[in-house]
Design an enzyme around this catalytic site. Structure first.
Site, mmCIF file in Angstrom:
data_model
loop_
_atom_site.group_PDB
_atom_site.id
_atom_site.type_symbol
_atom_site.label_atom_id
_atom_site.label_comp_id
_atom_site.label_asym_id
_atom_site.label_seq_id
_atom_site.Cartn_x
_atom_site.Cartn_y
_atom_site.Cartn_z
ATOM 1 N N HIS A 1 -30.371 11.107 40.667
ATOM 2 C CA HIS A 1 -31.368 11.246 39.391
ATOM 3 C C HIS A 1 -32.938 11.245 39.618
ATOM 4 C CE1 HIS A 1 -31.579 6.812 39.867
ATOM 5 N NE2 HIS A 1 -30.409 6.622 39.168
ATOM 6 N N GLY B 1 -30.360 4.214 29.632
ATOM 7 C CA GLY B 1 -29.405 5.023 29.916
ATOM 8 C C GLY B 1 -28.473 5.732 28.739
ATOM 9 N N ASP C 1 -25.274 10.952 35.406
ATOM 10 C CA ASP C 1 -25.536 9.678 35.240
ATOM 11 C C ASP C 1 -25.138 9.296 33.764
ATOM 12 O OD1 ASP C 1 -26.470 6.997 35.671
ATOM 13 O OD2 ASP C 1 -28.705 7.506 35.172
ATOM 14 N N HIS D 1 -30.741 4.102 44.118
ATOM 15 C CA HIS D 1 -31.146 4.166 42.911
ATOM 16 C C HIS D 1 -32.874 4.011 43.459
ATOM 17 C CE1 HIS D 1 -31.903 3.534 38.322
ATOM 18 N NE2 HIS D 1 -33.223 3.314 38.798
ATOM 19 N N ASN E 1 -21.621 -0.682 39.263
ATOM 20 C CA ASN E 1 -22.443 -1.768 38.511
ATOM 21 C C ASN E 1 -21.637 -2.266 37.354
ATOM 22 O OD1 ASN E 1 -23.086 0.521 37.211
ATOM 23 N ND2 ASN E 1 -25.077 0.088 36.465
ATOM 24 N N ARG F 1 -18.032 1.468 33.081
ATOM 25 C CA ARG F 1 -18.158 0.262 32.514
ATOM 26 C C ARG F 1 -16.955 -0.736 32.881
ATOM 27 N NH1 ARG F 1 -23.299 0.904 32.693
ATOM 28 N NH2 ARG F 1 -24.303 1.911 31.316
ATOM 29 N N ASP G 1 -26.373 1.312 42.466
ATOM 30 C CA ASP G 1 -26.998 1.776 41.377
ATOM 31 C C ASP G 1 -27.163 0.935 40.151
ATOM 32 O OD1 ASP G 1 -28.184 4.165 40.127
ATOM 33 O OD2 ASP G 1 -26.580 4.460 38.768
ATOM 34 N N HIS H 1 -23.747 3.000 26.094
ATOM 35 C CA HIS H 1 -24.098 1.549 25.552
ATOM 36 C C HIS H 1 -23.677 1.578 23.994
ATOM 37 C CE1 HIS H 1 -26.645 0.358 29.150
ATOM 38 N NE2 HIS H 1 -27.091 1.584 29.073
#
Ligand SMILES: [Zn+2]
Ligand SMILES: [Zn+2]
Length: 429
Positions: free
Chosen positions: A238, A330, A311, A185, A101, A71, A158, A315
């Site tokens: 994944h 996620g 993965d 993805h 991302n 992040r 992704d 959050h």
């Protein structure tokens, strides 16, 4: 977690040493001198060496996770490279690839350099994956060559599936020229539509919109066909469905430049557990049926799928406490990984623990082109020490990620990381 600087001589005593390169286990000791492997097996502790008792423990290569979200930059309230690195250490991971991302996305050479420089200050090795397209918008290919020169190890948008097949084809062609994997993805966004969980009788019962398994397998089929026609390297992240596994199996028999990963959460949970609307189980792709879960276990056992990747996708609690339809996709996964996959694959499914270790060490390193022979004399120490048989309950205290929500809390896991040794430190978990 206790982090100590490596003293001049560290002696790991009386462990079972499993070398994934030699595919062999021996009883014995490891001597690390000045952070490098000095002796393995029948070796003697020099005077004054720090001795670590490894009786009943397995000493092996440091784990490598090729799919995590740390992040940074942009959402440091969810995770940073530093907090992500701590979570990795707790899970026995010495090397992690981070997805682009972020905000802004890692889509140019400068942002790749930013991660490489910041990663230097963390206690593990972190490698950035660059975005396939500028701004992850799915239209214009990013500067792949320049990003690779700065340290990007693969390319992925992704989080967002690369929907445009023409752009995906171009991406594979360019990445193929510089010999680096593309990771897409794999979900057809039109078919997925507004799906927030696996499409099944359970989604109907819960009144939640479903995401069908073919949303994944159709995209996997497309990507496999594009990889084969461009003769480029494709890594499929994944994989969550039996149909996805079948597609990969079919192509692998005729085309070798394909690899794939499965997450711990797709191996551990099934969609029947969604009945209490637990947003901690909301992931992309979604947790599937028991039938899919069994197919994923089988695919790892028979080698159709190459490795396990977490993965890890943190959050905030506030976001995850939103109603199911609105909560983000996620979950975190580094700290709980080994205890979860060892329970599912070794304890419940009869896989050999050595094969599981391969899925977390040599196999992911091979996909990313990392050094594999970590027990060679003179190699920089990157070691994980495991208690393979301990049963333990995963609690909030085991989490080092900035995100402390996890569906594993309260779960009994099997097998625990005791030490992680990397970058000049011995970490007691
Ligand atoms: Zn993804
Ligand atoms: Zn991801």
């Amino acid at each position: 977690m206790k982090i100590n600087n490596l003293s001049k001589n560290i002696f790991l005593k009386n462990g079972t040493i499993y070398d994934p390169v030699k595919q062999k286990s021996i009883k014995g000791d490891i001597l690390i001198t000045n952070g490098k492997i000095n002796g393995i097996g029948d070796t003697i502790a020099p005077k004054g060496a720090d001795i670590i008792d490894c009786t009943n423990l397995i000493i092996t290569h440091g784990f490598c996770d090729i799919h995590a979200h740390f992040r940074e930059p942009g959402r440091e309230d969810k995770e940073t490279l530093q907090t992500g690195a701590k979570a990795a250490l707790a899970g026995g991971f010495t090397r992690v690839c981070v997805m682009p991302n972020t905000n802004p996305p890692l889509d140019d050479p400068e942002s790749i350099r930013f991660i490489v420089e910041k990663a230097d200050e963390t206690p593990i090795y972190i490698h950035p994956i660059g975005a396939i397209t500028k701004g992850q918008k799915g239209k214009e290919i990013a500067e792949m060559g320049a990003m690779k020169s700065e340290g990007a190890v693969a390319f992925s948008d992704d989080g967002i599936p690369l929907q445009n097949a023409y752009v995906m084809r171009l991406a594979l062609e360019y990445a193929g020229m510089i010999n680096i994997p593309i990771i897409n993805h794999a979900e057809d966004v039109l078919l997925r539509n507004e799906g927030v969980m696996n499409e099944s009788v359970i989604s109907t019962k819960l009144g939640l919109s479903g995401n069908p398994d073919i949303a994944e397998s159709i995209m996997i089929h497309r990507d496999l066909q594009l990889a084969q026609s461009t003769n480029s390297t494709l890594h499929i992240p994944h994989v969550s469905t039996k149909k996805g596994v079948e597609a990969i199996k079919e192509y692998k028999s005729v085309f070798q430049k394909i690899s794939a990963e499965i997450t711990p959460y797709h191996l551990y949970f099934n969609d029947e557990l969604m009945i209490n609307y637990n947003t901690n189980l909301k992931t992309a792709p979604p947790i599937r049926t028991e039938n899919d879960r069994k197919a994923l276990i089988g695919a790892l056992k028979d080698g159709v799928i190459d490795c396990i990747a977490t993965d890890h996708a943190p959050h905030t609690i506030e976001e995850k406490e939103a109603p199911f339809e609105l909560a983000p996709f996620g979950m975190i996964g580094l700290e709980s990984c080994f205890g979860a996959v060892n329970k599912v694959l070794v304890q419940e499914s009869g896989m050999k623990i050595e094969s599981l270790i391969d899925l977390l060490t040599i196999k992911p390193r091979k996909i990313m082109g990392f050094e594999q022979d970590l027990f060679a004399k003179g190699a920089i120490a990157e070691i994980t020490v495991i208690d393979p048989k301990s049963s333990w309950i995963f609690t909030k205290d085991d989490i080092y990620s900035r995100s402390i929500n996890s569906p594993y809390i309260g779960e009994e896991l099997f097998g625990k990381i005791i030490y992680t040794i990397v970058k000049g430190s011995v970490v007691k978990i």
